[in-house]
Design an enzyme around this catalytic site. Structure first.
Site, PDB file in Angstrom:
ATOM      1  N   ARG A  60     -15.280  12.141   6.607  1.00 49.84           N
ATOM      2  CA  ARG A  60     -14.066  12.887   7.003  1.00 49.84           C
ATOM      3  C   ARG A  60     -13.605  13.806   5.879  1.00 49.84           C
ATOM      4  NH1 ARG A  60     -10.224   8.448   7.708  1.00 49.84           N
ATOM      5  NH2 ARG A  60      -8.699  10.067   8.099  1.00 49.84           N
ATOM      6  N   ASP A  79     -15.481   2.003   7.110  1.00 53.68           N
ATOM      7  CA  ASP A  79     -14.461   2.956   6.645  1.00 53.68           C
ATOM      8  C   ASP A  79     -14.950   3.717   5.430  1.00 53.68           C
ATOM      9  OD1 ASP A  79     -11.785   4.188   6.559  1.00 53.68           O
ATOM     10  OD2 ASP A  79     -11.784   3.224   4.600  1.00 53.68           O
ATOM     11  N   SER A 130      -8.041   3.625   9.005  1.00 59.16           N
ATOM     12  CA  SER A 130      -8.760   3.593   7.733  1.00 59.16           C
ATOM     13  C   SER A 130      -8.005   2.718   6.721  1.00 59.16           C
ATOM     14  CB  SER A 130      -8.901   5.033   7.225  1.00 59.16           C
ATOM     15  OG  SER A 130      -9.277   5.071   5.875  1.00 59.16           O
ATOM     16  N   HIS A 147       0.853  -1.196   0.000  1.00 62.97           N
ATOM     17  CA  HIS A 147       0.000   0.000   0.000  1.00 62.97           C
ATOM     18  C   HIS A 147       0.882   1.237   0.000  1.00 62.97           C
ATOM     19  CE1 HIS A 147      -3.397   2.626   0.801  1.00 62.97           C
ATOM     20  NE2 HIS A 147      -2.584   3.274   1.611  1.00 62.97           N
ATOM     21  N   LYS A 206      -8.954  -1.708   5.685  1.00 61.86           N
ATOM     22  CA  LYS A 206      -9.212  -2.220   4.323  1.00 61.86           C
ATOM     23  C   LYS A 206      -8.188  -3.278   3.945  1.00 61.86           C
ATOM     24  CE  LYS A 206      -9.273   2.110   3.072  1.00 61.86           C
ATOM     25  NZ  LYS A 206      -9.519   3.498   2.791  1.00 61.86           N
TER      26      LYS A 206
HETATM   27  N1  URA Z   1      -6.337   6.949   2.679  1.00 61.22           N
HETATM   28  C1  URA Z   1      -7.261   6.193   3.300  1.00 61.22           C
HETATM   29  O1  URA Z   1      -7.617   5.123   2.845  1.00 61.22           O
HETATM   30  N2  URA Z   1      -7.767   6.661   4.462  1.00 61.22           N
HETATM   31  C2  URA Z   1      -7.399   7.830   5.022  1.00 61.22           C
HETATM   32  O2  URA Z   1      -7.890   8.174   6.081  1.00 61.22           O
HETATM   33  C3  URA Z   1      -6.446   8.611   4.349  1.00 61.22           C
HETATM   34  C4  URA Z   1      -5.929   8.136   3.166  1.00 61.22           C
END
Ligand code: URA
Length: 437
Positions: free
Chosen positions: A182, A175, A197, A96, A201
């Site tokens: 957010r 999320d 967050s 990621h 995932k």
């Molecule tokens: N990317 C995400 O998946 N979540 C966040 O809170 C910020 C960047």
């Protein structure tokens, strides 16, 4: 739906969103029961958007302890399904990136690591603002499908060893809802909220190991090194708490990666890397992340550079593209409008501001302002000079690419002064600055 009532604490005391907001507002810690309840109730629609927004703002100001963040992450994972990839037949490792300008690394990296024997379940996102998104880049390839069912995802992971697609709706739905909230309430900037967050995932997708590319600098989401380092350390700990081997590299995003920023142009550059060439920084980061992924997946004694040179990574790329409906031989879209930005003086390029280049590419149409906006496959910026390279006054520094000439003037404004030129070269700092494990 007003009070957000309905939950019960450990001794049967009712839980309300207002109590949680007050607790956090006043600097207190949320209990496990409170966190489990609020994430579940919010996902079901039993806690109002304005209450969750207030709680998120309180978290932005007051933070969350490590124990709270771990529980918050676990609750978000539990809000949806957690894929089981144990039947794939090879170890699974994902990567990621926190996002940057010209960050096309997923494209060469995923087939490269698959070619070395691991399975790479790569759930990716779309670009927003000045940073690009992997799915937008892949959609520049004719026919490429980025939405797959869970069954297609696991089938391709077994057969090809690599998938790059959008996360399904069933993964961490809490999320999805909370991130959208957010985004519009000024509550993205919180390390516990960002870390939970991202990790919810990644963990829900079922990978057994994870390598994080956490970026800092002008073109990154986290501009300050210390913030990026704290985010990386939190995510590594969260991965460990959920039994996912996690390693992070802190990498410099002050300069765009490579010589192409956009969608089709980044695919083109990724193909150069897969063919054994490509810009040195893109190759360096691809190999650094591949080595970490192989290590995390327990594959020792394999040099991923051999799979680039030997063509196995390119073969895996072609298999991946075909498996997802794309045509690996189709010509990529080409921009009809082009404008060259020239150097005003002679010397050596000492820096190129990734943020300015990212904004220019975005204004040219390569990125989007709202999630639902379309992007142009052909738009973007080519970097004709990189830091350390000499230039003569009047020579080309950048090429702007667009479908529509009306986009050029604002992009030119954004990129003005992005390349600094000096009489002598400056020191170029290492791309990979730290490893956190
Ligand atoms: N990317 C995400 O998946 N979540 C966040 O809170 C910020 C960047």
């Amino acid at each position: 739906m007003t009070g957000g009532g309905g939950g019960r604490g450990p001794r049967g005391a009712p839980l309300t969103a207002v109590d949680l907001i007050r607790t956090k507002r006043d600097g207190g810690a949320l209990t496990d029961a409170q966190i489990d309840w609020v994430i579940d109730a919010y996902t079901r629609g039993a806690v109002a958007e304005e209450q969750m927004a207030a709680l998120a703002m309180a978290i932005v100001f007051r933070g969350m302890s490590y124990a709270e963040t771990t529980r918050w992450t676990a609750a978000m994972i539990a809000s949806g399904e957690r894929l089981d990839l144990s039947g794939i037949g090879r170890p699974t490792v994902d990567k990621h990136s926190t996002g940057g300008v010209g960050d096309k690394i997923t494209l060469p990296l995923t087939p490269l690591v698959a070619a070395c024997g691991l399975a790479v379940p790569q759930l990716s996102g779309r670009g927003l603002g000045h940073t690009g998104g992997t799915l937008d880049k892949l959609e520049a390839i004719r026919g490429f499908r980025t939405r797959l069912s869970n069954a297609e995802f696991t089938r391709q992971l077994s057969s090809v060893g690599a998938v790059i697609c959008a996360a399904g709706d069933g993964l961490a739905p809490a999320d999805r809802k909370l991130y959208a909230l957010r985004d519009v309430t000024g509550t993205v900037e919180s390390i516990p909220l960002i870390a939970s967050s991202i990790m919810s995932k990644k963990i829900a997708e079922g990978t057994s190991a994870l390598v994080l590319d956490v970026k800092f600098g002008r073109g990154a989401f986290m501009r300050q090194y210390q913030d990026a380092s704290a985010l990386a350390a939190t995510m590594v700990e969260l991965g460990r708490s959920q039994g996912v081997r996690t390693v992070a590299l802190l990498t410099d995003m002050n300069t765009p990666l490579g010589r192409a920023v956009g969608n089709a142009v980044e695919v083109e550059e990724s193909l150069e890397v897969l063919a054994g060439g490509g810009p040195a920084d893109v190759v360096e980061l691809t190999l650094a992340l591949a080595r970490e992924m192989l290590d995390a997946g327990g594959m020792t004694g394999i040099d991923p550079a051999d799979a680039l040179r030997g063509g196995q990574a390119m073969d895996a790329w072609r298999d991946l593209v075909r498996a997802q409906g794309g045509d690996p031989d189709a010509a990529l879209p080409i921009a009809v409008e082009r404008e060259v930005i020239r150097a005003e003086r002679s010397g050596v390029v000492v820096s190129i501001d990734a943020y300015q280049v990212g904004v220019a590419a975005w204004r040219l149409g390569a990125g989007r302002t709202r999630k639902e906006d379309p992007v142009s496959a052909a738009a973007g910026v080519r970097l004709l000079r990189r830091p350390g390279e000499a230039v003569v006054a009047g020579e080309a520094l950048f090429e702007l690419l667009a479908d529509d000439e009306a986009r050029i003037p604002l992009a030119k404004q954004a990129i003005e002064g992005a390349a600094r030129i000096d009489d002598a070269p400056h020191e170029i700092l290492p791309l990979v600055r730290e490893r956190i494990a």
